[in-house]
Design a protein around this motif. Sequence first.
Motif, short mmCIF file in Angstrom:
data_model
loop_
_atom_site.label_atom_id
_atom_site.label_comp_id
_atom_site.label_asym_id
_atom_site.label_seq_id
_atom_site.Cartn_x
_atom_site.Cartn_y
_atom_site.Cartn_z
N ARG A 156 24.87 53.50 18.94
CA ARG A 156 24.98 52.10 18.47
C ARG A 156 26.29 51.50 18.94
N GLU A 190 36.12 66.33 35.47
CA GLU A 190 35.27 66.49 34.28
C GLU A 190 35.07 67.98 34.03
N VAL A 199 28.53 60.77 24.65
CA VAL A 199 27.28 60.01 24.80
C VAL A 199 26.31 60.94 25.51
#
Length: 193
Positions: free
Chosen positions: A49, A21, A30
């Motif tokens: 959502r 990462e 996110v």
Amino acid sequence: MSGLVAASLLKQAGHDVTIFEATGRVGGRVLTIREPFSEGSYLEAGAMRIPNYHYLVAEYIKKYGLRVNTFVNATPNDPIYANGIKTTAAIYQRNPDILRYPVAPHERGKTAEELLNMAIKPVTDFIIQNPRRNWEIVIKEFDKYSMSFFLQYNPVGVSLSTGAIESIKVLMGLEGFPELSFSGHTSGTYAAL
Ligand SMILES: Cc1cc2nc3c(=O)[nH]c(=O)nc-3n(C[C@H](O)[C@H](O)[C@H](O)COP(=O)(O)OP(=O)(O)OC[C@H]3O[C@@H](n4cnc5c(N)ncnc54)[C@H](O)[C@@H]3O)c2cc1C
């Protein structure tokens, strides 16, 4: 998320997997910001959502028994500040002309959503008749259109005025997206039907 999914599938297939990462945190796009807010409050700075047609995500939610919350997309008291006018969603719904977008006479009294549906209804109606067959035809015929071009030069129905298209962009959060593909946008609208 896609990195984790790819890694878990590779692991299931018997590979040794290492995930790299680049940043100092997990989540990618996110991102939930949890402070400095009063207790229990938080802010979503990224994805928030999960549409009901994201079937693969829904499967992962089921697989891991994750809890989901109902997302309140809109309420009648939502404030609207558009075209220099402050109002609420409920007042706008009752009188869309309050925002004074320079729409054509036949577009008066219609909300941005009604205007959009009016323009794309011939296509969504056609898809609904036989989704499996007709989606292919819609993609073949209309994939060359961007959403804004389709609305302005509607090949199958009512074309919209610049004022009406502007109201759709602003009020339906499509600003920045109308240059994207018409069929991509329509698939979202169709899926929501
Ligand atoms: C403001 C905002 C709101 C959104 N709202 C929604 C929503 O409501 N619903 C929805 O479904 N989608 C929404 N999205 C889209 C959604 O966030 C993304 O589609 C999704 O998060 C993409 O996941 P991903 O794993 O493919 O990529 P990312 O989440 O972008 O993750 C990629 C990861 O790879 C890392 N990385 C990149 N390059 C390297 C490298 N060279 N080496 C190592 N690591 C690297 C990044 O740092 C990152 O952590 C929204 C996006 C934004 C920005």
